[in-house]
Write a protein that holds these residues in place. Structure first.
Motif, PDB file in Angstrom:
ATOM      1  N   ALA A  18       0.835  -1.207   0.000  1.00 43.41           N
ATOM      2  CA  ALA A  18       0.000   0.000   0.000  1.00 43.41           C
ATOM      3  C   ALA A  18       0.870   1.257   0.000  1.00 43.41           C
ATOM      4  CB  ALA A  18      -0.925  -0.008   1.213  1.00 43.41           C
ATOM      5  N   CYS A  19       1.926   1.236   0.793  1.00 44.96           N
ATOM      6  CA  CYS A  19       2.768   2.430   0.903  1.00 44.96           C
ATOM      7  C   CYS A  19       3.608   2.623  -0.354  1.00 44.96           C
ATOM      8  CB  CYS A  19       3.660   2.296   2.134  1.00 44.96           C
ATOM      9  SG  CYS A  19       4.638   3.769   2.465  1.00 44.96           S
ATOM     10  N   GLN A  20       4.100   1.509  -0.902  1.00 49.87           N
ATOM     11  CA  GLN A  20       4.966   1.615  -2.084  1.00 49.87           C
ATOM     12  C   GLN A  20       4.179   1.881  -3.365  1.00 49.87           C
ATOM     13  OE1 GLN A  20       8.287   1.485  -2.558  1.00 49.87           O
ATOM     14  NE2 GLN A  20       8.929   1.069  -0.452  1.00 49.87           N
ATOM     15  N   VAL A  24       2.106   5.340  -2.752  1.00 47.50           N
ATOM     16  CA  VAL A  24       3.383   5.669  -3.402  1.00 47.50           C
ATOM     17  C   VAL A  24       4.130   6.750  -2.605  1.00 47.50           C
ATOM     18  CG1 VAL A  24       4.548   5.971  -5.618  1.00 47.50           C
ATOM     19  CG2 VAL A  24       2.208   5.185  -5.591  1.00 47.50           C
ATOM     20  N   ASN A  25       4.215   6.489  -1.291  1.00 45.48           N
ATOM     21  CA  ASN A  25       5.101   7.332  -0.478  1.00 45.48           C
ATOM     22  C   ASN A  25       6.451   6.650  -0.295  1.00 45.48           C
ATOM     23  OD1 ASN A  25       4.809   9.956   0.817  1.00 45.48           O
ATOM     24  ND2 ASN A  25       5.585   8.890   2.624  1.00 45.48           N
ATOM     25  N   GLU A  26       6.461   5.344  -0.493  1.00 46.86           N
ATOM     26  CA  GLU A  26       7.706   4.570  -0.563  1.00 46.86           C
ATOM     27  C   GLU A  26       8.514   4.635   0.724  1.00 46.86           C
ATOM     28  OE1 GLU A  26       8.908   6.483  -4.220  1.00 46.86           O
ATOM     29  OE2 GLU A  26       8.182   4.777  -5.384  1.00 46.86           O
ATOM     30  N   LEU A  35       9.890  -1.969   8.091  1.00 49.58           N
ATOM     31  CA  LEU A  35      10.799  -0.859   8.380  1.00 49.58           C
ATOM     32  C   LEU A  35      10.256   0.433   7.785  1.00 49.58           C
ATOM     33  CD1 LEU A  35      14.200  -2.535   7.424  1.00 49.58           C
ATOM     34  CD2 LEU A  35      13.270  -2.248   9.727  1.00 49.58           C
ATOM     35  N   TRP A  36      10.472   1.508   8.499  1.00 49.61           N
ATOM     36  CA  TRP A  36      10.148   2.862   8.000  1.00 49.61           C
ATOM     37  C   TRP A  36      11.471   3.516   7.584  1.00 49.61           C
ATOM     38  CZ3 TRP A  36       6.910   0.070  10.673  1.00 49.61           C
ATOM     39  CH2 TRP A  36       5.535   0.302  10.585  1.00 49.61           C
ATOM     40  N   ASP A  37      11.575   3.950   6.356  1.00 47.54           N
ATOM     41  CA  ASP A  37      12.813   4.538   5.828  1.00 47.54           C
ATOM     42  C   ASP A  37      14.015   3.643   6.152  1.00 47.54           C
ATOM     43  OD1 ASP A  37      11.320   6.629   4.928  1.00 47.54           O
ATOM     44  OD2 ASP A  37      12.327   8.186   6.090  1.00 47.54           O
ATOM     45  N   SER A  52       9.827   9.300   6.532  1.00 47.71           N
ATOM     46  CA  SER A  52       9.132  10.040   5.475  1.00 47.71           C
ATOM     47  C   SER A  52       7.621   9.784   5.491  1.00 47.71           C
ATOM     48  CB  SER A  52       9.703   9.645   4.108  1.00 47.71           C
ATOM     49  OG  SER A  52       9.542   8.250   3.916  1.00 47.71           O
ATOM     50  N   CYS A  53       7.153   9.030   6.478  1.00 47.82           N
ATOM     51  CA  CYS A  53       5.720   8.694   6.561  1.00 47.82           C
ATOM     52  C   CYS A  53       4.873   9.960   6.614  1.00 47.82           C
ATOM     53  CB  CYS A  53       5.457   7.849   7.805  1.00 47.82           C
ATOM     54  SG  CYS A  53       3.709   7.633   8.130  1.00 47.82           S
ATOM     55  N   VAL A  54       3.868  10.026   5.726  1.00 46.41           N
ATOM     56  CA  VAL A  54       2.983  11.191   5.678  1.00 46.41           C
ATOM     57  C   VAL A  54       1.691  10.954   6.473  1.00 46.41           C
ATOM     58  CG1 VAL A  54       3.866  12.131   3.508  1.00 46.41           C
ATOM     59  CG2 VAL A  54       2.058  10.396   3.456  1.00 46.41           C
ATOM     60  N   SER A  55       1.658   9.860   7.222  1.00 51.08           N
ATOM     61  CA  SER A  55       0.491   9.547   8.066  1.00 51.08           C
ATOM     62  C   SER A  55      -0.810   9.514   7.268  1.00 51.08           C
ATOM     63  CB  SER A  55       0.376  10.560   9.227  1.00 51.08           C
ATOM     64  OG  SER A  55       1.547  10.571   9.988  1.00 51.08           O
ATOM     65  N   CYS A  56      -0.718   8.943   6.083  1.00 51.34           N
ATOM     66  CA  CYS A  56      -1.936   8.839   5.258  1.00 51.34           C
ATOM     67  C   CYS A  56      -2.845   7.726   5.753  1.00 51.34           C
ATOM     68  CB  CYS A  56      -1.563   8.557   3.807  1.00 51.34           C
ATOM     69  SG  CYS A  56      -0.754   6.959   3.585  1.00 51.34           S
ATOM     70  N   GLY A  57      -2.252   6.751   6.469  1.00 53.84           N
ATOM     71  CA  GLY A  57      -3.058   5.676   7.041  1.00 53.84           C
ATOM     72  C   GLY A  57      -3.345   4.512   6.116  1.00 53.84           C
ATOM     73  N   HIS A  58      -2.840   4.529   4.877  1.00 47.78           N
ATOM     74  CA  HIS A  58      -3.094   3.391   3.980  1.00 47.78           C
ATOM     75  C   HIS A  58      -2.667   2.079   4.639  1.00 47.78           C
ATOM     76  CE1 HIS A  58      -3.386   6.377   0.707  1.00 47.78           C
ATOM     77  NE2 HIS A  58      -3.886   5.419  -0.042  1.00 47.78           N
ATOM     78  N   CYS A  59      -1.463   2.092   5.227  1.00 45.05           N
ATOM     79  CA  CYS A  59      -0.905   0.861   5.790  1.00 45.05           C
ATOM     80  C   CYS A  59      -1.789   0.342   6.913  1.00 45.05           C
ATOM     81  CB  CYS A  59       0.518   1.104   6.272  1.00 45.05           C
ATOM     82  SG  CYS A  59       0.664   2.489   7.415  1.00 45.05           S
ATOM     83  N   VAL A  60      -2.255   1.253   7.762  1.00 43.83           N
ATOM     84  CA  VAL A  60      -3.084   0.847   8.896  1.00 43.83           C
ATOM     85  C   VAL A  60      -4.408   0.276   8.380  1.00 43.83           C
ATOM     86  CG1 VAL A  60      -4.029   1.616  11.096  1.00 43.83           C
ATOM     87  CG2 VAL A  60      -2.052   2.797  10.137  1.00 43.83           C
TER      88      VAL A  60
END
Ligand code: SF4
Ligand code: SF4
Ligand code: SF4
Ligand code: FES
Length: 1016
Positions: free
Chosen positions: A175-177, A181-183, A197-199, A208-216
């Motif tokens: 979801a993130c990648q 696409v915050n990668e 892992l984050w970054d 670099s997490c933008v807290s969009c919540g997709h992952c959650v």
């Protein structure tokens, strides 16, 4: 048990590739229709067969990390999610080998996850691990639970990661990648103890997490969870840690003797009990114009979480604001009772007192000065029904066309450009068209921050499908960094390069001749109007080289569909309407209308800016862009409303402010707009407010604008009301009341009705659906809109015909002009009103930020968002910083011809040369960027030219911290990769494909015998 089948109507790329011929496969001996290339698992799900599928999520596509979906195809075990359908497949889901392998794969998963469901906040019927345990009737696990040697990461304000519960399915990574696409996310598959892992291994809050919540949202268990759920969702989940640990130990101790069956039954009982207190309500985001919809989970007034599932515009996507930015609803700074000014203070009043006071003062002013001494401002944050009633109040009860909304501040020029050329002032297709386009051009739009979820669709297509991306803007924001071609035209010169590209295409004979001949008028006039824009001249004015201009032209003519998105970088200029027209002209010349994956996309800023204008909250239109000057239109409305409509020319927002200064406007009724911060030249606006004889402000908070009011009426935010919003793609969606209005606040439609009735109107709407029925009867664009047709997540894109059929793609059968043809409109270049000079030597740019919405009245109520962005800053280029000796945290003053502000410097590579950028959100009204902007406007629509301001910079002696804390995502270091990269897992020495597992009989003792039996 909640089904785990793929039921989402998704807009993923995987889906786009399925629209090929149908074919036939056989599943367990029964023929099934299928589409070539779709995941076999989808066919199995449609056939109603229940097999596990832990890592599969329809909107992510197959990631193949869990191996729980194995089936036999033509005698061989395969992952059904990762098997694309081809003609004639023979599939068997219930062979012994398939069943054993699925059970073995899930057993491995349980080695990473403790089943303490009864005391888990994720035990809500949708936990995939819980449900798969039940589906497979697992009694005992063979693979022992193995905690990971890492602590929980609780650093992010909104969500936490628990490695000990993480089953390494990789949904979050995918979801993130590849969706957001915050990668940011990866899994270190090569590590002895892999984890997310984050970054590459930083604390979440410093990544670099933008807290969009997709992952959650896509996490199938409780490894990633919203902090607002923790200790709140379950009946027994707020246990102190020692007691919680004892409860978990109890489960572990019980499992060998009783098995998981009784333990799951206990947790199912707990889940059933918590369902009594958890309410799930469908709503639509109250922030930007993308129109994300989701369910909001509440327990009394506590907002447990926002759960996006299958929103027609957003699927499972959200940004930080829509997913986590709801604290404002329960803020103790809500206005909860009517307030009446007494001298320099306000006192609480009853509704009766406030309403009769308003009625008396409005009646007096109307009697003394006529109806045009009153003015009304609707809100593009409010519902369609509320905007409708506001303009009905102005026209039908008071008798004035002095009516406007905040599209005046952003979108009117885009609408004008489209009316001139193609006849409808809305996006010509849907977000899915932007996703499909061969080429996307973004002009003056910081899409990843201002329309985040829409930007994800472009980033995804660009990353995975090779969609081309061109960005023209002043700042090097995320989309510019990702673009194949990024151009920085000189400020305010987009018209010139667009016209030069159009001329070059015509000169070279590269235009779409067939389309022009069949569908477009006025080519010769247009050709003459752009004669002066040679490539040489364009280079001179814009600073874009001739080669690059040629490249842009070739990119457009070679693309399989071009979409142009634009926003306030274009519209907030003196020539905003002209440049918007030039965009549409270029699309017409190249045949980029009347087909999917192409067209014009003016990105609407507020959640309902499209709807507020659709509803006639404008001086010259009375709903559905029907002219107030049209006698037939007035007669139609008069017949329905029982009152004559005024014919005097109405004033827009901008003219109202001048009217107050001129003494012609005496009273204003404004709802839901922070005009005292977001209008341009707010020193001038403040003076106007002080001059008003009577000012009513209807608001959720005691806003800066409310400080000037005579009466403040407490309004309810979106979660406390029913209604509809219309998003940027003309999509009408329902929102439902999730919470009761706080205190004495009321939904705006109820307040407007009460004001109208205090003035003697005699309205009797019992529910917003009745208002929509009236809208549908008078507005052809909304003719077929009913609340029934919009039930739940259903939506309609206007025009909606009486039979309910809608129009995702405009212009399929021509353009809404008498001959059905579009018009190339000879627009003209309007230069800058405030060019740089010796005294004012810097160009001021301004706009939104991802984290805060607009001025920030709502988002600053979120401690998490404020932690990420505590306030405004003055962003300068590295070059300017060197020249003036500036560093992060240095206080400076910016001075324009209209005012001055003070703030701390942020040095960044995003801005260029002698340009400075100031975000429009602030908690400090004296330092709002609109102290600097002037009253000059787009010549056609009066949209303020916010982006046309010259300033000088004075360096102050004071020094502070960097205005953007180090835990802001902009300092992160993303780790792009193609997805979850499951091949790396498969290469691990300890990985064995479950179909090849040794010792299967040992496993067989621990799962229900009938599940092992198989049909072979
Ligand atoms: S950006 Fe952050 S919140 Fe969004 S998916 Fe990536 S890790 Fe999760
Ligand atoms: S945190 Fe990620 S990898 Fe772990 S279970 Fe959740 S979605 Fe799967
Ligand atoms: S602010 Fe916009 S992109 Fe973000 S969740 Fe709301 S509607 Fe979606
Ligand atoms: S669902 Fe197919 S491998 Fe996970």
């Amino acid at each position: 048990m909640t089904s785990m089948k793929g039921t989402y109507a998704n807009n993923s790329l995987a889906e786009a590739s399925l629209n090929t011929n149908e074919l036939q496969v056989t599943v367990n001996g029964t023929p099934q229709r299928a589409r070539a290339g779709e995941p076999l698992l989808e066919v199995i799900n449609r056939a109603g067969l229940e097999i596990p599928q832990v890592c599969y999520h329809p909107q992510l596509g197959p990631i193949q990390t869990c191996d729980t979906c194995l089936v036999e195809v033509n005698g061989e075990l395969v992952r059904s999610c990762g098997t694309p359908v081809t003609e004639g497949l023979s599939v068997r889901t219930e062979t012994e080998a398939a069943r054993r392998s699925r059970a073995a794969a899930f057993d491995k998963i349980l080695g990473n996850h403790l089943l303490y469901c009864t005391v888990c906040d994720n035990n809500n019927g949708n936990c995939v691990v819980h449900n798969t345990t039940a589906l497979l009737r697992v009694e005992h696990q063979v693979t022992p639970y193995h905690p990971k040697p890492y602590p929980k990461d609780e650093s992010n304000p909104f969500y936490r990661y628990d490695p000990d519960q993480c089953i390494l399915c990789g949904r979050c990574v995918e979801a993130c990648q590849n969706l957001q696409v915050n990668e940011t996310l990866t899994i270190n598959w090569e590590d002895p103890n892999p984890r997310v892992l984050w970054d590459g291994g930083r604390p979440i809050d410093e990544s670099s997490c933008v807290s969009c919540g997709h992952c959650v949202t896509v996490c199938p268990c409780n490894a990633l969870m919203e902090k607002s759920m923790l200790g709140e969702a379950g009946l027994m989940t707020d246990l102190p840690l020692p007691i919680f640990n004892s409860a978990v130990d109890l489960v572990k101790a019980a499992e060998p003797s009783v098995g998981y069956g009784p333990i799951l039954r206990l947790s199912d009982t707990e889940h059933a009990m918590r369902e009594e207190s958890i309410k799930r309500t469908k709503t639509v985001c109250t922030y930007c114009g993308v129109g994300c919809s989701f369910e909001v989970w509440t327990k009394d007034r506590h907002i447990l979480k926002v759960e996006p599932t299958h929103g027609p515009a957003n699927g499972v996507s959200t940004c930080i604001k829509g997913k986590f930015g709801w604290d404002y609803v329960n803020s103790d700074r809500r206005v909860t009772t009517p307030l009446i000014r007494e001298g320099n203070t306000f006192r609480e009043a009853s509704w009766d007192e406030a309403l009769s006071y308003i009625a008396r003062r409005m009646t007096e002013i109307k009697a003394a000065h006529g109806p045009d001494a009153l003015a009304f401002i609707a809100s593009s944050k409010c519902t369609n029904e509320e905007s409708w009633l506001m303009q009905k109040l102005a026209r039908s009860v008071i008798g004035t066309n002095n009516m406007d909304n905040c599209s005046r501040y952003c979108q009117s020029p885009a609408t004008m450009g489209l009316w001139r050329t193609v006849g409808y002032g809305g996006d010509s297709g849907s977000i899915s068209d932007i996703e499909q386009a061969g080429l996307v051009i973004g002009i003056g739009t910081n899409t990843a921050e201002s329309h985040p979820v829409l930007a994800t669709r472009v980033k995804r297509s660009h990353k995975l499908r090779g969609q081309r991306l061109i960005v023209a803007d002043l700042r090097e924001h995320e989309m510019a960094q990702r673009a194949d071609l990024f151009v920085r035209p000189n400020p305010g010169t987009d018209f010139v390069w667009l016209s030069a590209v159009a001329r070059f295409i015509l000169d070279e004979g590269l235009e779409d001749k067939e389309f022009l001949a069949r569908w477009v008028n006025d080519l010769d006039e247009f050709r003459a109007s752009i004669e002066e824009y040679t490539l040489e001249r364009a280079e001179e004015i814009t600073g874009i080289s001739q080669d690059v201009l040629r490249q842009i032209a070739h990119e457009i003519v070679n693309a399989d569909g071009t979409c142009i998105m634009w926003a306030m970088g274009v519209t907030q200029q003196c020539g905003g309407s002209e440049t918007s027209t030039a965009i549409s002209n270029l699309l017409l010349v190249t045949g980029n209308y009347m087909r999917p994956g192409a067209g014009s996309y003016p990105l609407r800023g507020h959640n309902n800016v499209q709807g507020a204008s659709d509803m006639g909250a404008m001086p010259n239109f009375v709903g559905g862009y029907q002219s107030i000057n049209d006698e037939g239109v007035r007669a139609k409305f008069a017949a329905k409303w029982g009152t004559e409509l005024p014919t005097n020319k109405g004033l827009d927002n901008h003219e109202m402010v001048h009217g107050i200064h001129a003494g012609t406007i005496k009273a204003v009724y404004l709802k839901g707009e922070e005009m005292g911060l977001v209008d341009s030249n707010i020193n001038y606006v403040d003076q106007a407010f002080e001059m008003l004889e009577f000012f009513v402000v209807q608001e959720v908070f005691f806003s800066r604008t409310a400080e000037f009011a005579d009466v403040v009426l407490p309004a309810s935010p979106s979660l406390e009301k029913d209604g509809t919003f219309t998003n940027t793609e003309r999509r009408i969606q329902r929102l439902y009341r999730a919470l009761e209005p706080l205190g004495q606040s009321k939904p705006d439609w109820e307040i407007i009705q009460a004001v109208a009735n205090a003035l003697g109107a005699g309205w009797n709407y019992q529910h917003p659906s009745e208002i929509m029925d009236e809208i549908a009867s008078l507005v052809p664009l909304y003719a077929g809109v009913t609340y029934e047709r919009l039930e739940g997540f259903k939506s309609l894109q206007w025009p909606v015909l009486p039979d309910g059929s809608d129009t995702p793609l405009l212009f399929t059968e021509g353009f809404p002009f008498p001959d059905g043809k579009a018009r190339l409109y000879p627009a003209q270049f309007i230069g800058r009103f405030e060019p740089l000079d010796e005294e004012y030597d810097l160009h001021l740019n301004n706009g939104r930020m991802l984290e805060h919405f607009h001025e920030g009245n709502m988002t600053y109520k979120s401690p998490g968002i404020t932690h990420k962005v505590p306030g405004m800053f003055i962003e300068v280029s590295e070059e300017l910083a060197r020249e003036r000796g500036l560093e992060n945290g240095r206080f400076v003053r910016l001075v324009s011809r209209h005012g001055a502000i003070k703030g701390r410097v942020l040095v960044s590579g995003r801005v260029f040369g002698k340009q400075v950028y100031v975000p429009m959100n602030t908690q400090e009204a004296p330092h709002m960027v609109n102290r600097l902007t002037g009253s000059h406007t787009d010549l056609s629509t009066h949209t303020p030219a916010y982006k046309d301001t010259a300033v000088r910079l004075e360096v102050l002696p004071d020094m502070g911290d960097s205005p953007l804390p180090r835990w802001n995502h902009r300092y992160g270091q993303p780790t792009p990769q193609r997805g979850v990269e499951v091949e790396r897992k498969w290469r691990r020495a300890d990985y064995v494909f479950p179909g090849h597992l040794p010792g299967r009989m040992q496993l067989a003792r621990h799962v229900a015998p009938e599940l092992i039996g198989g049909d072979d």
